[in-house]
Design a protein around this motif. Sequence first.
Motif, mmCIF file in Angstrom:
data_model
loop_
_atom_site.group_PDB
_atom_site.id
_atom_site.type_symbol
_atom_site.label_atom_id
_atom_site.label_comp_id
_atom_site.label_asym_id
_atom_site.label_seq_id
_atom_site.Cartn_x
_atom_site.Cartn_y
_atom_site.Cartn_z
ATOM 1 N N SER A 75 0.829 -1.209 0.000
ATOM 2 C CA SER A 75 0.000 0.000 0.000
ATOM 3 C C SER A 75 0.867 1.265 0.000
ATOM 4 N N VAL A 76 1.995 1.257 0.705
ATOM 5 C CA VAL A 76 2.902 2.406 0.693
ATOM 6 C C VAL A 76 3.484 2.599 -0.703
ATOM 7 N N ALA A 77 3.842 1.514 -1.368
ATOM 8 C CA ALA A 77 4.390 1.609 -2.728
ATOM 9 C C ALA A 77 3.354 2.177 -3.695
ATOM 10 N N VAL A 78 2.093 1.748 -3.577
ATOM 11 C CA VAL A 78 1.037 2.250 -4.460
ATOM 12 C C VAL A 78 0.810 3.740 -4.211
ATOM 13 N N LEU A 79 0.787 4.166 -2.957
ATOM 14 C CA LEU A 79 0.595 5.580 -2.650
ATOM 15 C C LEU A 79 1.754 6.436 -3.168
ATOM 16 N N LEU A 80 2.970 5.960 -3.029
ATOM 17 C CA LEU A 80 4.125 6.705 -3.544
ATOM 18 C C LEU A 80 4.088 6.814 -5.068
ATOM 19 N N LEU A 81 3.726 5.728 -5.738
ATOM 20 C CA LEU A 81 3.631 5.766 -7.198
ATOM 21 C C LEU A 81 2.513 6.707 -7.655
#
Length: 168
Positions: free
Chosen positions: A31-37
């Motif tokens: 979820s952190v990776a998706v938000l950063l992207l």
Amino acid sequence: MPRATTAPSDERLDPVRWRRPGRGTLLRLASVAVLLLTAAAVLWIEPTGCAPLSATPQVATSAVSPSASASGVGRPAGAIPPGSVGVPVRLADPTALTVVRPGNRVDLLRLDNDRDRSVPVASGALVLEVTGADDPVTGGLLLALQPDEASRAISGSGRGFAIVIRPS
């Protein structure tokens, strides 16, 4: 006296082994990776629905009869008449913004600093727009003035401007 013996220590010298992360940790990382992207994509992509800030504003024009255009009737709101320039003006008494409307004709007066008198600046100026009528502190008028009237309005100093609304 007998000598005290120490028990063997619990410290181990085995190499540290990597353990696979649990499902909760993987879900948080994903979820952190998706938000950063998503944040990077929003910053990277330029909006297509907005005009760039450096573009000059376009004034809408319409075909109007000469008699209507001379009086200001039938002109789109905010359109500057030919031969005039738009001049923003702040009033010394901003409560006057609540009674003036676009399309009104006003006489513009400058209030002198040193004397309690007013100096005429423009006569019969067309009100193009009233900004901030709900918040008089930040509001003002956009007036269509002749070039010589505009130069008188922007030159000189005073306490501000006053207007006299002409009957229509």
